[in-house]
Structure formats: structure tokens, C-alpha cells
Design an enzyme around this catalytic site. Sequence first.
Site, PDB file in Angstrom:
ATOM      1  N   HIS A 176       0.849  -1.196   0.000  1.00 33.28           N
ATOM      2  CA  HIS A 176       0.000   0.000   0.000  1.00 33.28           C
ATOM      3  C   HIS A 176       0.882   1.242   0.000  1.00 33.28           C
ATOM      4  O   HIS A 176       1.922   1.278   0.659  1.00 33.28           O
ATOM      5  CB  HIS A 176      -0.917  -0.008   1.233  1.00 33.28           C
ATOM      6  N   GLU A 196      -4.444   1.242  -7.192  1.00 36.14           N
ATOM      7  CA  GLU A 196      -4.843   2.433  -6.438  1.00 36.14           C
ATOM      8  C   GLU A 196      -3.978   3.612  -6.876  1.00 36.14           C
ATOM      9  O   GLU A 196      -2.839   3.759  -6.405  1.00 36.14           O
ATOM     10  CB  GLU A 196      -4.632   2.219  -4.939  1.00 36.14           C
TER      11      GLU A 196
HETATM   12  P1  PGA Z   1      -9.807   5.950   0.354  1.00 39.15           P
HETATM   13  O1  PGA Z   1      -8.515   5.031   0.613  1.00 39.15           O
HETATM   14  O2  PGA Z   1     -10.925   5.032  -0.060  1.00 39.15           O
HETATM   15  O3  PGA Z   1     -10.056   6.622   1.657  1.00 39.15           O
HETATM   16  O4  PGA Z   1      -9.437   6.916  -0.764  1.00 39.15           O
HETATM   17  C1  PGA Z   1      -8.279   3.914  -0.194  1.00 39.15           C
HETATM   18  C2  PGA Z   1      -7.012   3.208   0.219  1.00 39.15           C
HETATM   19  O5  PGA Z   1      -6.012   3.856   0.573  1.00 39.15           O
HETATM   20  O6  PGA Z   1      -6.974   1.952   0.209  1.00 39.15           O
END
Ligand code: PGA
Length: 235
Positions: free
Chosen positions: A95, A158
Amino acid sequence: MSGERRRPLILGNWKMHGLGADLAEIARIDDAVERLGVDAGLMLPGTLIDRAARQVRAVAIGGQDCHPAADGAHTGGVSAAMLRDAGATCTLVGHSETRDEGRSVADKARAAQAAGLAVVICIGERERSADAEALVAAQLRASLPPELDWSRAAIAYEPVWCIGGNAVPDAAHLARIFAMLRTEAGAARLLYGGAVDGGNAAELLALPEVDGLLVGRASRSAADFTPVLEAGAGG
Ligand code: PGA
């Protein structure tokens, strides 16, 4: 679209949120997951995993990161076996908020699977970029351990510039990235994460090759997460 649509997977990432008092909220989310019959997981802080795993019936409980080593002199580290021992069945690795990339992510993914956990490998470009597809492809290749068991792996795309914000990339951008991911990592479930909420979840899940969602802020209460889970359940 390649083949039959996979069953959507909806994951919540609680990040550094959650105390014992929040176990009641986890129970409400678990009830919603059970009622809807959706594949879902909550990636919790390590301190909550054991208690949450003992109380849930339907939602999977996971970690947010793991150490690449099995054990050793790594102060503050949490190994994949420790997550498993606490009751986790899966973990995120890579992440953007853990600030590791490439080889380190691949080593963590290998360690997670070696300990019996399913693994969600997170990737994504840091800034809005015309080269996003090539950047993400290179990042993905560097993040995959050679012996990855694809049947117990998901890839979460992401874009870092969307995490914590309130807008998702346009459909054309997502179509390009997910077509590339399907080519590179066809056997894994492919998730989208970054600013997902009840308002955009169904639309995102309807995009070609998107098999699921990784949700931050909107996963921390049953009220916010249930509409996302409903989208995952197909309604
Ligand atoms: P968010 O975070 O949905 O608050 O944008 C997503 C993540 O970091 O997995």
C-alpha cells in the site's frame, strides 16, 4: 471482457483507525456481509485482528502489511505467520502509505503466501501521468514474486493521487490500466481503490475487468460501507 465475470471482492482498509470500542461496528459490517452474501474483507490494524476474527461470521479479516522475513530481530515488525496466528486470512502488501515498492513488496507477498495468507498486492502511479500505464506495468512486474500462487492473489490498482480524495480516474484511464493488468496478471482478481464510496461503487464494478474494490474511508462504518457491499452483491 475476458471470460466469465468473477464474483466481486469488496475489501475495507481501516488504516490506523480502530479500537476495541469499534468491534461493535465490525459486527454491524459483518451482519451486512452475511445478509448480502458478498465476498468481503476488513483489513484491520494488527491490534484488532484477534478480537475481530473471533467475533465475525462472514467477513474475512486481514492485515494491512507484513514483514518480508519469517521471524528475527526486526523490532516493531509483524510477520505474516503472526497475522495468520491472530486470525487473519489475508493481507495487503505494498500500500502506498507503507512506502515500499518493487522487490520489498514481492518479498512481502511471498512471505504472506508462505504463511498461508491470501495476498492483495497494491500498485498505482503517484501522480496523474500520461505514462501511467507503463509506470504501473513496471511497478506490477517488480512487485510479483516469481512463485506467486495466482489463485490466492489479488492486485489492487490504487492511483495514489486518488487515495484520500473525492474523485476517481475517468473510465478511459481505468479501461487502459485494467486491460493491461488483465494481460499481465490475468489469473488474479483485479481491484480498484482510491476514493471509492457508495456513490461510485456500482459504476466502478461495471467497468471491464474490475473484479472488486479496496475501500478506505467508506469502509469504517456499516452505514457507509453497506452501499458499497450492496454494489458488490449486484444491487
Ligand atoms: P480511500 O482510501 O478510499 O479513503 O481513498 C483507499 C485506500 O487507501 O486503500
